[in-house]
Write an enzyme that holds these catalytic residues in place. Structure first.
Site, PDB file in Angstrom:
ATOM      1  N   TYR A   1    -114.987 -54.678 -22.853  1.00  0.00           N
ATOM      2  CA  TYR A   1    -114.378 -53.776 -21.869  1.00  0.00           C
ATOM      3  C   TYR A   1    -115.417 -52.969 -21.094  1.00  0.00           C
ATOM      4  O   TYR A   1    -115.083 -51.917 -20.529  1.00  0.00           O
ATOM      5  CB  TYR A   1    -113.382 -52.850 -22.558  1.00  0.00           C
ATOM      6  CG  TYR A   1    -112.048 -53.512 -22.849  1.00  0.00           C
ATOM      7  CD1 TYR A   1    -111.259 -54.033 -21.825  1.00  0.00           C
ATOM      8  CD2 TYR A   1    -111.563 -53.595 -24.146  1.00  0.00           C
ATOM      9  CE1 TYR A   1    -110.034 -54.629 -22.079  1.00  0.00           C
ATOM     10  CE2 TYR A   1    -110.332 -54.190 -24.416  1.00  0.00           C
ATOM     11  CZ  TYR A   1    -109.567 -54.707 -23.373  1.00  0.00           C
ATOM     12  OH  TYR A   1    -108.362 -55.292 -23.617  1.00  0.00           O
TER      13      TYR A   1
ATOM     14  N   GLU B   1    -115.404 -64.168 -20.630  1.00  0.00           N
ATOM     15  CA  GLU B   1    -114.636 -63.720 -21.797  1.00  0.00           C
ATOM     16  C   GLU B   1    -114.509 -64.834 -22.835  1.00  0.00           C
ATOM     17  O   GLU B   1    -114.655 -64.580 -24.043  1.00  0.00           O
ATOM     18  CB  GLU B   1    -113.263 -63.222 -21.334  1.00  0.00           C
ATOM     19  CG  GLU B   1    -113.350 -61.930 -20.521  1.00  0.00           C
ATOM     20  CD  GLU B   1    -112.026 -61.469 -19.942  1.00  0.00           C
ATOM     21  OE1 GLU B   1    -112.021 -60.390 -19.318  1.00  0.00           O
ATOM     22  OE2 GLU B   1    -111.001 -62.162 -20.105  1.00  0.00           O
TER      23      GLU B   1
ATOM     24  N   ASN C   1    -100.487 -52.455 -25.201  1.00  0.00           N
ATOM     25  CA  ASN C   1     -99.679 -53.333 -24.345  1.00  0.00           C
ATOM     26  C   ASN C   1     -99.714 -54.803 -24.780  1.00  0.00           C
ATOM     27  O   ASN C   1     -99.505 -55.704 -23.974  1.00  0.00           O
ATOM     28  CB  ASN C   1    -100.058 -53.145 -22.878  1.00  0.00           C
ATOM     29  CG  ASN C   1    -101.477 -53.588 -22.551  1.00  0.00           C
ATOM     30  OD1 ASN C   1    -102.237 -53.926 -23.449  1.00  0.00           O
ATOM     31  ND2 ASN C   1    -101.819 -53.595 -21.283  1.00  0.00           N
TER      32      ASN C   1
ATOM     33  N   HIS D   1    -103.894 -59.211 -23.631  1.00  0.00           N
ATOM     34  CA  HIS D   1    -104.857 -59.183 -22.526  1.00  0.00           C
ATOM     35  C   HIS D   1    -104.957 -60.584 -21.964  1.00  0.00           C
ATOM     36  O   HIS D   1    -104.907 -61.560 -22.709  1.00  0.00           O
ATOM     37  CB  HIS D   1    -106.250 -58.752 -23.025  1.00  0.00           C
ATOM     38  CG  HIS D   1    -107.343 -59.042 -22.026  1.00  0.00           C
ATOM     39  ND1 HIS D   1    -107.647 -58.182 -21.009  1.00  0.00           N
ATOM     40  CD2 HIS D   1    -108.136 -60.129 -21.858  1.00  0.00           C
ATOM     41  CE1 HIS D   1    -108.611 -58.719 -20.270  1.00  0.00           C
ATOM     42  NE2 HIS D   1    -108.921 -59.899 -20.761  1.00  0.00           N
TER      43      HIS D   1
HETATM   44  P1  CMP Z   1    -106.182 -55.043 -20.425  1.00  0.00           P
HETATM   45  O1  CMP Z   1    -105.534 -56.075 -19.575  1.00  0.00           O
HETATM   46  O2  CMP Z   1    -106.638 -55.446 -21.767  1.00  0.00           O
HETATM   47  O3  CMP Z   1    -107.424 -54.429 -19.637  1.00  0.00           O
HETATM   48  C1  CMP Z   1    -107.818 -53.094 -19.733  1.00  0.00           C
HETATM   49  C2  CMP Z   1    -106.936 -52.294 -20.616  1.00  0.00           C
HETATM   50  O4  CMP Z   1    -107.068 -50.908 -20.507  1.00  0.00           O
HETATM   51  C3  CMP Z   1    -105.498 -52.566 -20.246  1.00  0.00           C
HETATM   52  O5  CMP Z   1    -105.143 -53.851 -20.608  1.00  0.00           O
HETATM   53  C4  CMP Z   1    -104.785 -51.444 -20.970  1.00  0.00           C
HETATM   54  O6  CMP Z   1    -104.466 -51.772 -22.291  1.00  0.00           O
HETATM   55  C5  CMP Z   1    -105.846 -50.365 -20.952  1.00  0.00           C
HETATM   56  N1  CMP Z   1    -105.429 -49.297 -20.066  1.00  0.00           N
HETATM   57  C6  CMP Z   1    -105.261 -49.356 -18.745  1.00  0.00           C
HETATM   58  N2  CMP Z   1    -104.872 -48.161 -18.277  1.00  0.00           N
HETATM   59  C7  CMP Z   1    -104.784 -47.334 -19.342  1.00  0.00           C
HETATM   60  C8  CMP Z   1    -104.429 -45.985 -19.497  1.00  0.00           C
HETATM   61  N3  CMP Z   1    -104.066 -45.238 -18.457  1.00  0.00           N
HETATM   62  N4  CMP Z   1    -104.468 -45.470 -20.746  1.00  0.00           N
HETATM   63  C9  CMP Z   1    -104.842 -46.224 -21.795  1.00  0.00           C
HETATM   64  N5  CMP Z   1    -105.190 -47.539 -21.697  1.00  0.00           N
HETATM   65  C10 CMP Z   1    -105.158 -48.073 -20.483  1.00  0.00           C
END
Ligand code: CMP
Length: 140
Positions: A51, A128, A114, A117
């Site tokens: 990340y 990745e 969520n 990814h």
């Molecule tokens: P991902 O697609 O894994 O890529 C970056 C990640 O950052 C995203 O999914 C979310 O899980 C996380 N993310 C993005 N915005 C926020 C936020 N406002 N607060 C916490 N996590 C976040």
């Protein structure tokens, strides 16, 4: 459309709730083939590298802590237009904005937790995938 490969992570909130199979069923029903998969405990260094693009964001520390809080399942998905298709199948980053039937609408808990990814472009997919898989671990 070209056959592509994309990188996927089934995140800690999903593995903790035993949702790997349910999420894989959605992936396969959408016509994507799981051509590599392993369950790992990500290290802090791996999560920070993965990340790195978000390093300056306010949620970076929280994101890294979350990604190492429980095992994840890293995957390579293959299919026609796999990168865009998987982003459709995942739904919006914020599950409250995700379309019906998407993985995040059905399973995700919050914008941070969520569930999945997926790579956002061909260049990032290649980077990745290479972070977690060697070529002979991917069998199409
Ligand atoms: P991902 O697609 O894994 O890529 C970056 C990640 O950052 C995203 O999914 C979310 O899980 C996380 N993310 C993005 N915005 C926020 C936020 N406002 N607060 C916490 N996590 C976040």
């Amino acid at each position: 459309m070209a056959i592509e490969r994309t990188f996927s992570i089934i995140k800690p909130d999903a593995t903790a709730r035993n949702l790997t199979g349910a999420i894989n069923a959605i992936i396969e029903k959408a016509g994507l083939r799981i051509v590599a998969q392993k369950r790992i405990q990500m290290t802090r260094a791996q999560a920070e590298t993965f990340y790195a693009v978000h390093k300056s964001r306010p949620f970076f520390g929280e994101l890294v802590d979350f990604m190492i809080s429980a095992p994840v399942v890293v995957q390579v998905l293959q299919g026609e237009g796999a990168i865009a298709k998987y982003r459709d199948v995942m739904g919006a980053t914020d599950p409250s904005k995700a379309a019906d039937g998407t993985i995040r609408k059905v399973h995700a808990k919050s914008i941070g937790e969520n569930s999945v990814h997926g790579s956002d472009a061909a260049e990032t997919a290649a980077i990745e995938i290479a972070q977690f898989f060697s070529g002979n671990e991917i069998v199409g």
